[in-house]
Design a protein around this motif. Structure first.
Motif, PDB file in Angstrom:
ATOM      1  N   ASN A  61       0.810  -1.217   0.000  1.00  0.00           N
ATOM      2  CA  ASN A  61       0.000   0.000   0.000  1.00  0.00           C
ATOM      3  C   ASN A  61       0.848   1.274   0.000  1.00  0.00           C
ATOM      4  O   ASN A  61       0.360   2.343  -0.396  1.00  0.00           O
ATOM      5  CB  ASN A  61      -0.940  -0.005   1.205  1.00  0.00           C
ATOM      6  N   TYR A  62       2.087   1.172   0.446  1.00  0.00           N
ATOM      7  CA  TYR A  62       2.990   2.330   0.451  1.00  0.00           C
ATOM      8  C   TYR A  62       4.138   2.148  -0.541  1.00  0.00           C
ATOM      9  O   TYR A  62       5.212   2.723  -0.370  1.00  0.00           O
ATOM     10  CB  TYR A  62       3.514   2.579   1.868  1.00  0.00           C
ATOM     11  N   ALA A  63       3.885   1.393  -1.595  1.00  0.00           N
ATOM     12  CA  ALA A  63       4.923   1.150  -2.593  1.00  0.00           C
ATOM     13  C   ALA A  63       5.391   2.446  -3.251  1.00  0.00           C
ATOM     14  O   ALA A  63       6.591   2.610  -3.527  1.00  0.00           O
ATOM     15  CB  ALA A  63       4.404   0.182  -3.659  1.00  0.00           C
ATOM     16  N   ASP A  64       4.483   3.365  -3.508  1.00  0.00           N
ATOM     17  CA  ASP A  64       4.862   4.613  -4.169  1.00  0.00           C
ATOM     18  C   ASP A  64       5.797   5.443  -3.294  1.00  0.00           C
ATOM     19  O   ASP A  64       6.854   5.909  -3.741  1.00  0.00           O
ATOM     20  CB  ASP A  64       3.607   5.415  -4.510  1.00  0.00           C
ATOM     21  N   GLU A  65       5.430   5.617  -2.039  1.00  0.00           N
ATOM     22  CA  GLU A  65       6.267   6.403  -1.121  1.00  0.00           C
ATOM     23  C   GLU A  65       7.632   5.754  -0.933  1.00  0.00           C
ATOM     24  O   GLU A  65       8.669   6.436  -0.912  1.00  0.00           O
ATOM     25  CB  GLU A  65       5.568   6.549   0.232  1.00  0.00           C
ATOM     26  N   LEU A  66       7.634   4.435  -0.814  1.00  0.00           N
ATOM     27  CA  LEU A  66       8.895   3.727  -0.594  1.00  0.00           C
ATOM     28  C   LEU A  66       9.783   3.744  -1.828  1.00  0.00           C
ATOM     29  O   LEU A  66      11.013   3.682  -1.718  1.00  0.00           O
ATOM     30  CB  LEU A  66       8.596   2.278  -0.179  1.00  0.00           C
ATOM     31  N   THR A  67       9.178   3.847  -2.991  1.00  0.00           N
ATOM     32  CA  THR A  67       9.955   3.886  -4.225  1.00  0.00           C
ATOM     33  C   THR A  67      10.466   5.287  -4.541  1.00  0.00           C
ATOM     34  O   THR A  67      11.638   5.466  -4.891  1.00  0.00           O
ATOM     35  CB  THR A  67       9.092   3.388  -5.401  1.00  0.00           C
ATOM     36  N   TRP A  72      10.211   8.237  -2.434  1.00  0.00           N
ATOM     37  CA  TRP A  72      10.713   9.058  -1.323  1.00  0.00           C
ATOM     38  C   TRP A  72      11.249   8.192  -0.183  1.00  0.00           C
ATOM     39  O   TRP A  72      10.885   8.397   0.979  1.00  0.00           O
ATOM     40  CB  TRP A  72       9.602   9.953  -0.784  1.00  0.00           C
ATOM     41  N   PRO A  73      12.093   7.229  -0.459  1.00  0.00           N
ATOM     42  CA  PRO A  73      12.537   6.325   0.618  1.00  0.00           C
ATOM     43  C   PRO A  73      13.248   7.050   1.749  1.00  0.00           C
ATOM     44  O   PRO A  73      13.154   6.611   2.902  1.00  0.00           O
ATOM     45  CB  PRO A  73      13.480   5.359  -0.117  1.00  0.00           C
ATOM     46  N   ASP A  74      13.917   8.162   1.449  1.00  0.00           N
ATOM     47  CA  ASP A  74      14.636   8.885   2.492  1.00  0.00           C
ATOM     48  C   ASP A  74      13.705   9.660   3.421  1.00  0.00           C
ATOM     49  O   ASP A  74      14.140  10.124   4.481  1.00  0.00           O
ATOM     50  CB  ASP A  74      15.636   9.864   1.863  1.00  0.00           C
ATOM     51  N   GLN A  75      12.436   9.801   3.021  1.00  0.00           N
ATOM     52  CA  GLN A  75      11.473  10.525   3.859  1.00  0.00           C
ATOM     53  C   GLN A  75      10.531   9.586   4.606  1.00  0.00           C
ATOM     54  O   GLN A  75       9.559  10.035   5.209  1.00  0.00           O
ATOM     55  CB  GLN A  75      10.682  11.515   3.003  1.00  0.00           C
ATOM     56  N   VAL A  76      10.821   8.309   4.541  1.00  0.00           N
ATOM     57  CA  VAL A  76      10.068   7.310   5.309  1.00  0.00           C
ATOM     58  C   VAL A  76      10.916   6.919   6.513  1.00  0.00           C
ATOM     59  O   VAL A  76      12.118   6.662   6.385  1.00  0.00           O
ATOM     60  CB  VAL A  76       9.752   6.071   4.452  1.00  0.00           C
ATOM     61  N   SER A  77      10.315   6.879   7.698  1.00  0.00           N
ATOM     62  CA  SER A  77      11.079   6.656   8.932  1.00  0.00           C
ATOM     63  C   SER A  77      11.656   5.244   8.998  1.00  0.00           C
ATOM     64  O   SER A  77      11.136   4.303   8.390  1.00  0.00           O
ATOM     65  CB  SER A  77      10.187   6.892  10.151  1.00  0.00           C
ATOM     66  N   GLU A  78      12.717   5.115   9.769  1.00  0.00           N
ATOM     67  CA  GLU A  78      13.293   3.798  10.021  1.00  0.00           C
ATOM     68  C   GLU A  78      12.331   2.922  10.806  1.00  0.00           C
ATOM     69  O   GLU A  78      12.339   1.694  10.654  1.00  0.00           O
ATOM     70  CB  GLU A  78      14.631   3.942  10.761  1.00  0.00           C
ATOM     71  N   ASP A  79      11.498   3.526  11.640  1.00  0.00           N
ATOM     72  CA  ASP A  79      10.496   2.760  12.383  1.00  0.00           C
ATOM     73  C   ASP A  79       9.546   2.052  11.417  1.00  0.00           C
ATOM     74  O   ASP A  79       9.236   0.866  11.580  1.00  0.00           O
ATOM     75  CB  ASP A  79       9.684   3.682  13.298  1.00  0.00           C
ATOM     76  N   PHE A  80       9.061   2.783  10.425  1.00  0.00           N
ATOM     77  CA  PHE A  80       8.138   2.192   9.452  1.00  0.00           C
ATOM     78  C   PHE A  80       8.836   1.097   8.643  1.00  0.00           C
ATOM     79  O   PHE A  80       8.258   0.019   8.407  1.00  0.00           O
ATOM     80  CB  PHE A  80       7.596   3.273   8.517  1.00  0.00           C
ATOM     81  N   LYS A  81      10.055   1.364   8.244  1.00  0.00           N
ATOM     82  CA  LYS A  81      10.787   0.363   7.464  1.00  0.00           C
ATOM     83  C   LYS A  81      11.020  -0.912   8.282  1.00  0.00           C
ATOM     84  O   LYS A  81      10.867  -2.028   7.780  1.00  0.00           O
ATOM     85  CB  LYS A  81      12.116   0.941   6.998  1.00  0.00           C
ATOM     86  N   ARG A  82      11.351  -0.754   9.557  1.00  0.00           N
ATOM     87  CA  ARG A  82      11.642  -1.918  10.395  1.00  0.00           C
ATOM     88  C   ARG A  82      10.374  -2.715  10.715  1.00  0.00           C
ATOM     89  O   ARG A  82      10.354  -3.945  10.612  1.00  0.00           O
ATOM     90  CB  ARG A  82      12.314  -1.464  11.694  1.00  0.00           C
TER      91      ARG A  82
END
Length: 436
Positions: free
Chosen positions: A304-310, A312-322
């Motif tokens: 569901n967050y493929a666009d943001e992760l593709t 703007w990956p640097d603007q997504v928190s490490e918490d969300f990634k983990r």
């Protein structure tokens, strides 16, 4: 009580404010002005709001005061968690990616609340994408402690008398836990009772629009308005000798003494008022629901967050990634489907057990204990995810405190799709606990 505080419109419940507006003792303009005055005084300490539309709210209030009654929420201001879209206010979803974003529509629950005369006062703070990365909000009862998440701003705004009502969402424990930490009434309805249209999606399996209020009566009123449902007033007088199952869940060892004390006190009070309380044990396969819940959330959030992760990956928190991306990446389609099947099995078992034992509700912790100290974490959804996973309605009641003087909630969970009946039982329990 100080007379000035008692007569402050900002401290009224929504239902009482509605009655005063109907009776001519209060106007929507005065109520909105009182809420804005409270926000001006307290917002620097609480930080519950992402955006406040003071001009728009006052204009709407004046229009409502000049015209006929428009609906259930006529003249009542409410907060909107910033994971829901609003056509006239920014919708940033707790992320720098969406700073200044203005969708051309309202989320369904916001549109329906406005159609019933409600006034969208502003957007309350959400954690990033309504997940675990904490926002700026502080617990209004002690700013050194978390207000919970992800509906942190909604809980804090209602608790601190900024608005009588606010909309939140829950994927794990994001309504019940912050409501418990801040000492308000938090309601997570049965799955899909309220529309998710216009809510930034985490997981299609669990995302649930929920409500914050300062009374059970208000919850019933707000539910009807935002769901375009018949208004069914709570009827505690019609509840007689309910059968309540106390459910410790597989995580009882994580409860703090204050929570155990609160549940013990609640059991004594409810039994004294005529309830029959029985112990409920969950089968061993329920232990696997914790992992299943996290796997499903990760699997669906990653997509569901493929666009943001593709982009703007640097603007997504490490918490969300983990907590979401790494879990979702590691999960296979077969594991995802097995997790879905486990949830279906658990729901069937729970429905059958409640019917066989003729239970009216389950009594269980809202959280491990008081709001934890510190703002980096919003606390754990340990005692919430289970009921979200099972699609059952849940309400936290704010009648107990812990050793630091902060609220300790208890949670009543009802049978799936029996929300109206459940709210009447909760209103009965609320009255019993308030008098004990």
């Amino acid at each position: 009580m100080n007379m000035q505080l008692r007569d402050d419109p900002a401290r009224l419940t929504a239902s009482e404010a509605r009655r005063r507006i109907d009776g001519g003792a209060l106007t929507a303009t005065r109520l909105v002005a009182a809420c804005l005055e409270r926000i001006e005084r307290r917002e620097p300490d609480v930080l519950a709001w992402e955006h406040v539309d003071a001009k728009g709210a006052l204009e709407t209030a004046a229009r409502l005061d000049a015209g006929p009654t428009t609906g259930l929420l006529h003249g009542i201001p409410f907060g909107v968690k910033d994971i829901l879209d609003t056509f006239d206010q920014p919708s940033t979803y707790g992320s720098p990616i969406y700073r200044g974003h203005r969708p051309p529509w309202d989320a369904a629950t916001v549109a329906l609340a406005r159609a019933q005369g409600g006034i969208a006062l502003g957007k309350t703070v959400t954690t990033e994408f309504a997940n675990r990365h904490a926002g700026k909000t502080r617990n209004p009862l002690d700013p050194a402690h978390t207000p919970g998440g992800s509906s942190s701003g909604s809980a804090a705004a209602v608790a601190d008398f900024h608005v009588p009502l606010a909309i939140g969402t829950q994927t794990g424990g994001s309504v019940v836990r912050p409501a418990a930490y801040c000492g308000v009434y938090g309601y997570k309805p049965s799955f899909r009772l309220l529309s998710n249209t216009g809510v930034r999606t985490n997981t299609e399996q669990f995302d649930t629009v929920g409500l914050m209020a300062r009374s059970v009566e208000d919850v019933a009123l707000f539910k009807a308005a935002v769901g375009e449902l018949p208004f069914v007033p709570v009827a505690p007088d019609e509840v007689s000798a309910p059968r309540i199952g106390i459910c410790c869940t597989p995580h009882w060892d994580q409860t703090e003494p204050a929570t155990r004390d609160a549940l013990d006190a609640a059991v004594r009070a409810l039994e004294a008022a005529g309830a029959r309380v029985v112990n409920v044990s969950l089968p061993a396969f329920f232990d696997a629901l914790d992992r299943a819940h996290k796997l499903i959330c990760g699997f669906e959030s990653l997509r569901n967050y493929a666009d943001e992760l593709t982009r703007w990956p640097d603007q997504v928190s490490e918490d969300f990634k983990r907590e979401r991306v790494e879990v979702g990446t590691a999960a296979s389609l077969a594991e995802f489907r097995d997790a879905l099947r486990l949830g279906e099995r658990a729901r069937r078992w729970m429905d059958a057990m409640i019917a066989e034992q003729a239970l009216d509700a389950l009594l269980t912790p809202s959280a491990a204990g008081e709001a934890p100290e510190g703002l980096a974490s919003t606390g754990q959804a340990t005692f919430n995810y289970l009921w979200t996973h099972l699609h059952m309605p849940a309400v936290t009641l704010p009648h107990f405190t812990g050793p630091r003087g902060l609220p300790v909630g208890i949670q009543l969970v009802g049978p799936r799709y029996a929300d109206d009946r459940h709210l009447s039982l909760v209103a009965w329990a609320d009255r019993v606990l308030a008098a004990s």
